[in-house]
Design a protein around this motif. Structure first.
Motif, short mmCIF file in Angstrom:
data_model
loop_
_atom_site.label_atom_id
_atom_site.label_comp_id
_atom_site.label_asym_id
_atom_site.label_seq_id
_atom_site.Cartn_x
_atom_site.Cartn_y
_atom_site.Cartn_z
N SER A 62 -69.99 116.13 -6.06
CA SER A 62 -70.27 117.91 -5.87
C SER A 62 -71.62 118.47 -5.50
O SER A 62 -71.86 119.01 -5.38
CB SER A 62 -70.06 117.33 -7.49
N LEU A 63 -72.74 117.16 -4.90
CA LEU A 63 -73.99 117.73 -4.63
C LEU A 63 -73.38 118.57 -2.79
O LEU A 63 -74.62 119.04 -2.39
CB LEU A 63 -74.87 116.93 -4.97
N SER A 66 -74.85 121.47 -2.19
CA SER A 66 -75.13 122.36 -3.09
C SER A 66 -76.40 123.72 -3.03
O SER A 66 -77.15 123.28 -1.91
CB SER A 66 -75.71 121.73 -3.88
N GLU A 67 -76.27 124.51 -3.41
CA GLU A 67 -77.32 125.88 -3.08
C GLU A 67 -78.32 125.71 -4.43
O GLU A 67 -78.89 126.89 -4.53
CB GLU A 67 -76.17 126.99 -3.41
N PHE A 69 -79.16 122.37 -5.19
CA PHE A 69 -79.33 120.62 -5.49
C PHE A 69 -80.30 120.29 -6.19
O PHE A 69 -80.19 118.85 -6.98
CB PHE A 69 -79.94 120.46 -3.73
N GLU A 72 -79.03 120.61 -9.58
CA GLU A 72 -77.69 119.50 -9.91
C GLU A 72 -78.10 118.11 -9.91
O GLU A 72 -77.33 117.73 -10.39
CB GLU A 72 -76.91 120.39 -8.62
#
Length: 312
Positions: A62-63, A66-67, A69, A72
């Protein structure tokens, strides 16, 4: 070379009268390789590992791109600390802890140790892992290199890391080839057949070889004697693809092994093969001159192994 062995070789039609003759036959009949189709990758092990960690890998997936990161990653580490165990694999590392130099100058060296075992993390630990992702390039990998599937990437890493196990697989190939042959000979001759056992195991047969009790043997055959006791035949197997110091060390240890076994009235037999012997002729000569029975797979196929075990 033992006189019994010489007689057996001649009986089988080989023109052998001395060590030099046997050396020539030996070198002319060496196996070129011991690689089999399953040598390259242990796919079962690779699949098992990936399947075992599939959930954790998908969480980290899911990373990708990522906007946000860092945040998250912090969230994942707080909620799913079990992902820690697969992080080292992203860098092709098996260890669950890694020591890293974080600072080095003329005055001091700072080393930090990262523990990737599953546990609830303190906030300061989470920040250390966030920093780890950034400085090792993992953050850039997730954002700019990896495409859609972290699972496929880790599968590739596992395949690459499995190649490190080839040496162990290679070392067992010849032993696995010869095991059913030796076991059949043992059964035909009513011998007890043992494989990969320490000599201390022989105590249950009232056999004590104190000098070797902690050593492991590739194969041991126990030949029943008329008085209820056993004769012991230790068979060692190895294969050398490349030359180096190992053959010298091994031959010296086998000469000593034979000496120790003979002190108890028992026998030693070496089966060795591989192209490296062509570059280690002096060590091969040493083996042939100092060990009673040295065979390669060609000689085994001729039935000489069975003849030797019958005679000794």
């Amino acid at each position: 070379m033992d006189s019994t062995y010489l007689h057996i070789l001649q009986k089988k039609g080989l023109k052998v009268s001395n060590t030099e003759d046997l050396m020539k036959i030996f070198l002319d009949t060496l196996l070129e390789t011991n690689k089999t189709y399953d040598f390259f990758v242990d796919w079962k092990k690779v699949r098992t590992f990936v399947e075992k960690n599939k959930v954790e890998i998908n969480i980290l997936n899911s990373l990708l791109h990522s906007e946000d990161f860092d945040n998250e990653l912090r969230r994942i580490l707080r909620k799913y600390p079990e992902v820690l165990k697969v992080v080292p694999l992203l860098l092709a590392i098996r260890d669950n802890s890694v020591s890293i130099i974080s600072e080095f100058d003329l005055e001091k060296t700072n080393v930090i140790k990262l523990d990737f075992t599953e546990r609830n993390l303190r906030e300061e630990e989470i920040e250390i892992f966030v920093d780890f992702f950034k400085k090792t390039g993992l953050k850039d990998f997730f954002l700019n290199v990896a495409d859609k599937s972290l699972l496929d990437y880790i599968l590739g890493v596992e395949v690459g890391m499995d190649t490190n196990a080839r040496k162990n697989r290679s070392g067992k190939v010849l032993e696995n080839f010869l095991k059913p042959i030796i076991e059949k000979i043992a059964n035909d001759l009513k011998c007890t057949f043992l494989t990969q056992e320490k000599f201390s195991t022989l105590e249950k047969y009232s056999i004590n070889i104190n000098k070797l009790k902690d050593r492991k043997a590739d194969f041991i055959l126990l030949k029943p004697r008329g008085d209820g006791s056993y004769g012991v035949v230790n068979i060692e197997v190895n294969f050398y693809n490349v030359s180096g110091s190992k053959p010298q060390e091994i031959i010296d240890s086998y000469i000593e092994r034979q000496k120790e076994l003979k002190e108890y009235g028992y026998e030693f037999l070496l089966i060795t093969d591989g192209p490296a012997w062509k570059e280690q002729k002096s060590q091969l000569t040493k083996a042939l001159e100092n060990l009673d029975f040295v065979l390669n797979t060609y000689l085994v196929r001729l039935g000489i192994l069975e003849e030797v075990i019958c005679m000794i």
